[in-house]
Design a protein around this motif. Structure first.
Motif, PDB file in Angstrom:
ATOM      1  N   PRO A   6       0.837  -1.211   0.000  1.00  0.00           N
ATOM      2  CA  PRO A   6       0.000   0.000   0.000  1.00  0.00           C
ATOM      3  C   PRO A   6       0.866   1.254   0.000  1.00  0.00           C
ATOM      4  O   PRO A   6       1.918   1.309   0.643  1.00  0.00           O
ATOM      5  CB  PRO A   6      -0.797  -0.124   1.299  1.00  0.00           C
ATOM      6  CG  PRO A   6      -0.757  -1.575   1.653  1.00  0.00           C
ATOM      7  CD  PRO A   6       0.566  -2.071   1.168  1.00  0.00           C
ATOM      8  N   ARG A   7       0.397   2.269  -0.737  1.00  0.00           N
ATOM      9  CA  ARG A   7       1.137   3.522  -0.836  1.00  0.00           C
ATOM     10  C   ARG A   7       0.182   4.689  -0.675  1.00  0.00           C
ATOM     11  O   ARG A   7      -0.868   4.741  -1.322  1.00  0.00           O
ATOM     12  CB  ARG A   7       1.836   3.605  -2.202  1.00  0.00           C
ATOM     13  CG  ARG A   7       2.603   4.889  -2.447  1.00  0.00           C
ATOM     14  CD  ARG A   7       3.351   4.829  -3.771  1.00  0.00           C
ATOM     15  NE  ARG A   7       2.452   4.782  -4.919  1.00  0.00           N
ATOM     16  CZ  ARG A   7       1.938   5.866  -5.516  1.00  0.00           C
ATOM     17  NH1 ARG A   7       2.213   7.084  -5.053  1.00  0.00           N
ATOM     18  NH2 ARG A   7       1.147   5.739  -6.568  1.00  0.00           N
ATOM     19  N   ALA A   8       0.532   5.604   0.198  1.00  0.00           N
ATOM     20  CA  ALA A   8      -0.269   6.816   0.344  1.00  0.00           C
ATOM     21  C   ALA A   8      -0.305   7.544  -0.991  1.00  0.00           C
ATOM     22  O   ALA A   8       0.735   7.759  -1.628  1.00  0.00           O
ATOM     23  CB  ALA A   8       0.326   7.720   1.422  1.00  0.00           C
ATOM     24  N   GLY A   9      -1.508   7.894  -1.443  1.00  0.00           N
ATOM     25  CA  GLY A   9      -1.652   8.528  -2.738  1.00  0.00           C
ATOM     26  C   GLY A   9      -1.638   7.564  -3.909  1.00  0.00           C
ATOM     27  O   GLY A   9      -1.632   7.990  -5.061  1.00  0.00           O
ATOM     28  N   GLY A  10      -1.662   6.273  -3.623  1.00  0.00           N
ATOM     29  CA  GLY A  10      -1.627   5.263  -4.675  1.00  0.00           C
ATOM     30  C   GLY A  10      -3.003   4.700  -4.995  1.00  0.00           C
ATOM     31  O   GLY A  10      -4.034   5.308  -4.698  1.00  0.00           O
ATOM     32  N   ALA A  46      -6.170   3.688   6.708  1.00  0.00           N
ATOM     33  CA  ALA A  46      -5.739   4.653   7.722  1.00  0.00           C
ATOM     34  C   ALA A  46      -4.226   4.866   7.683  1.00  0.00           C
ATOM     35  O   ALA A  46      -3.740   5.981   7.891  1.00  0.00           O
ATOM     36  CB  ALA A  46      -6.174   4.174   9.102  1.00  0.00           C
ATOM     37  N   ALA A  47      -3.483   3.797   7.395  1.00  0.00           N
ATOM     38  CA  ALA A  47      -2.019   3.891   7.404  1.00  0.00           C
ATOM     39  C   ALA A  47      -1.469   4.477   6.113  1.00  0.00           C
ATOM     40  O   ALA A  47      -0.414   5.124   6.122  1.00  0.00           O
ATOM     41  CB  ALA A  47      -1.419   2.506   7.638  1.00  0.00           C
ATOM     42  N   ALA A  48      -2.127   4.233   4.997  1.00  0.00           N
ATOM     43  CA  ALA A  48      -1.640   4.706   3.690  1.00  0.00           C
ATOM     44  C   ALA A  48      -2.863   5.042   2.846  1.00  0.00           C
ATOM     45  O   ALA A  48      -3.305   4.232   2.031  1.00  0.00           O
ATOM     46  CB  ALA A  48      -0.776   3.647   3.026  1.00  0.00           C
ATOM     47  N   ARG A  49      -3.394   6.254   3.066  1.00  0.00           N
ATOM     48  CA  ARG A  49      -4.631   6.642   2.387  1.00  0.00           C
ATOM     49  C   ARG A  49      -4.427   6.669   0.878  1.00  0.00           C
ATOM     50  O   ARG A  49      -3.605   7.445   0.362  1.00  0.00           O
ATOM     51  CB  ARG A  49      -5.082   8.014   2.874  1.00  0.00           C
ATOM     52  CG  ARG A  49      -6.394   8.517   2.242  1.00  0.00           C
ATOM     53  CD  ARG A  49      -6.732   9.909   2.731  1.00  0.00           C
ATOM     54  NE  ARG A  49      -7.897  10.453   2.052  1.00  0.00           N
ATOM     55  CZ  ARG A  49      -9.154  10.310   2.462  1.00  0.00           C
ATOM     56  NH1 ARG A  49      -9.398   9.628   3.570  1.00  0.00           N
ATOM     57  NH2 ARG A  49     -10.152  10.831   1.780  1.00  0.00           N
ATOM     58  N   PRO A  50      -5.163   5.846   0.136  1.00  0.00           N
ATOM     59  CA  PRO A  50      -4.991   5.828  -1.321  1.00  0.00           C
ATOM     60  C   PRO A  50      -5.654   7.023  -1.982  1.00  0.00           C
ATOM     61  O   PRO A  50      -6.582   7.626  -1.432  1.00  0.00           O
ATOM     62  CB  PRO A  50      -5.674   4.522  -1.724  1.00  0.00           C
ATOM     63  CG  PRO A  50      -6.741   4.323  -0.684  1.00  0.00           C
ATOM     64  CD  PRO A  50      -6.168   4.870   0.596  1.00  0.00           C
ATOM     65  N   MET A  71      -7.159   6.477  -4.766  1.00  0.00           N
ATOM     66  CA  MET A  71      -8.285   5.839  -5.437  1.00  0.00           C
ATOM     67  C   MET A  71      -8.392   4.389  -4.981  1.00  0.00           C
ATOM     68  O   MET A  71      -7.374   3.734  -4.730  1.00  0.00           O
ATOM     69  CB  MET A  71      -8.089   5.885  -6.952  1.00  0.00           C
ATOM     70  CG  MET A  71      -9.190   5.254  -7.771  1.00  0.00           C
ATOM     71  SD  MET A  71      -8.786   5.263  -9.543  1.00  0.00           S
ATOM     72  CE  MET A  71      -8.122   3.618  -9.736  1.00  0.00           C
ATOM     73  N   ILE A  72      -9.625   3.892  -4.879  1.00  0.00           N
ATOM     74  CA  ILE A  72      -9.874   2.481  -4.618  1.00  0.00           C
ATOM     75  C   ILE A  72     -10.563   1.882  -5.838  1.00  0.00           C
ATOM     76  O   ILE A  72     -11.522   2.448  -6.361  1.00  0.00           O
ATOM     77  CB  ILE A  72     -10.739   2.273  -3.363  1.00  0.00           C
ATOM     78  CG1 ILE A  72      -9.999   2.770  -2.119  1.00  0.00           C
ATOM     79  CG2 ILE A  72     -11.103   0.793  -3.202  1.00  0.00           C
ATOM     80  CD1 ILE A  72     -10.829   2.705  -0.848  1.00  0.00           C
ATOM     81  N   ALA A  87      -5.668  13.727 -10.180  1.00  0.00           N
ATOM     82  CA  ALA A  87      -4.578  14.689  -9.966  1.00  0.00           C
ATOM     83  C   ALA A  87      -4.865  16.034 -10.609  1.00  0.00           C
ATOM     84  O   ALA A  87      -4.402  17.071 -10.141  1.00  0.00           O
ATOM     85  CB  ALA A  87      -3.284  14.119 -10.517  1.00  0.00           C
ATOM     86  N   GLY A  88      -5.641  16.019 -11.706  1.00  0.00           N
ATOM     87  CA  GLY A  88      -5.854  17.247 -12.461  1.00  0.00           C
ATOM     88  C   GLY A  88      -6.955  18.122 -11.985  1.00  0.00           C
ATOM     89  O   GLY A  88      -7.077  19.263 -12.384  1.00  0.00           O
TER      90      GLY A  88
END
Length: 243
Positions: free
Chosen positions: A11-15, A127-131, A133-134, A242-243
Motif C-alpha cells: 500500500p502507498r499513500a496517494g496510490g 488509515a495507514a496509507a490513504r490511497p 483511489m480504490i 490529480a488534475g
C-alpha cells in the motif's frame, strides 16, 4: 496474513488500492456448506478471474496493493452489511446452502472469524496509507440459472453509489477500449455497495466498482487482456484525480 484476507503488493499513500471481496473460493476444512464441491468453481462461490487480474495489475504497476477476501462468498459475503441476511447466504442463484442454516452463535462465530478481520484490515490499510483511489473489482456471470431469460450483454459494468466522481471517466475509458459498458449494470451500486460504502464513501476516498464478465476472464489470455484495459483505465483515472 490471515485466513480472512490475502494481501498483495505494498500500500502507498496517494496510490491505488484494489479490493476484491469475492476473489477466493476457499472453504476451510472445518466448515461444511453441504453443497456439491463442483459449485465452488462457479460464480456463486467466487468472482472468477479477480485474483488473477489483481495480481497482473500489481505486476504492471497500475495498482499498488490489493486486499482479497480469503474465503468463498458462500462462507461469508463480505460485500454485505454485517447484519444483512445475505452475509451468510442460505441460497444462491437457485442453489440451497444447507450448511449455512446457522443459529445465532454459529453466525456470530462466522462473522468474528472472517467478516470483521477482513474489514478491519481494509480500514487499517486505508488509515495507514490513504490511497488516492480504490478499485473495487468483481466479476459477473453471463447468465443466471435462476433467471436464464435475462440478457447480460455487457462486457464490463461500472458501479457506484453516492460518490460519482470516477464513474463517468471510468465509463469513458472502458468505452475507448471497445467494450460494451454497463452503467450501474448488471446491477446498481446504489443497491449493493457495502464495502465501498464503508471504506471509500465513508472516508471520502474516490473509488470505482468494476464488474468483469466472467467468460472474458476465465483463462490467462482473457485475464491478461482485461488487466491491460484496466491498467489504462487506472492511469486515466489517476490523471483525472490529480488534475
Amino acid at each position: 496474513m490471515s485466513e480472512a484476507w490475502t494481501a498483495l503488493g505494498m500500500p502507498r499513500a496517494g496510490g491505488v488500492l484494489l479490493i476484491g471481496d469475492h476473489a477466493s473460493n476457499h472453504v476451510p476444512a472445518d466448515i461444511d456448506l453441504g453443497i456439491d464441491p463442483a459449485l465452488l468453481n462457479e460464480h456463486i462461490a467466487i468472482d472468477i478471474g479477480v485474483a488473477e487480474v489483481a495480481a497482473l495489475l500489481i505486476e504492471a504497476g497500475a495498482v499498488d496493493a490489493a486486499i482479497l477476501g480469503g474465503v468463498s462468498r458462500l462462507v461469508v459475503d463480505c460485500n454485505r452489511d454485517e447484519d444483512a441476511p445475505g452475509a451468510v447466504p442460505i441460497a444462491s442463484d437457485g442453489h440451497a446452502i444447507p450448511g449455512n442454516a446457522l443459529d445465532q452463535a454459529g453466525r456470530e462465530a462466522r462473522m468474528a472469524r472472517f467478516f470483521r478481520p477482513y474489514h478491519a484490515h481494509i480500514a487499517a490499510t486505508i488509515a495507514a496509507a490513504r490511497p488516492a483511489m480504490i478499485l473495487s473489482l468483481h466479476s459477473f456471470t453471463p447468465s443466471l440459472a435462476s433467471d436464464p431469460e435475462q440478457a447480460r450483454p455487457w462486457q464490463v459494468g461500472v458501479l457506484y453509489n453516492e460518490d460519482e466522481r470516477l464513474a463517468a471517466p471510468a465509463i469513458a475509458a472502458l468505452a475507448t477500449e471497445g467494450l460494451i459498458v454497463g452503467d450501474q449494470l448488471p446491477y446498481s451500486g446504489k443497491l449493493l455497495n457495502a464495502t465501498m460504502n464503508r471504506h471509500a464513501e465513508a472516508n471520502g476516498v474516490p473509488y470505482v466498482g468494476i464488474e468483469m464478465r466472467q467468460d472474458l476472464v476465465r483463462d490467462g489470455a482473457g485475464q491478461g487482456l482485461f488487466a491491460e484495459r484496466l491498467a489504462r483505465m487506472c492511469s486515466k483515472l489517476s490523471l483525472y484525480i490529480a488534475g
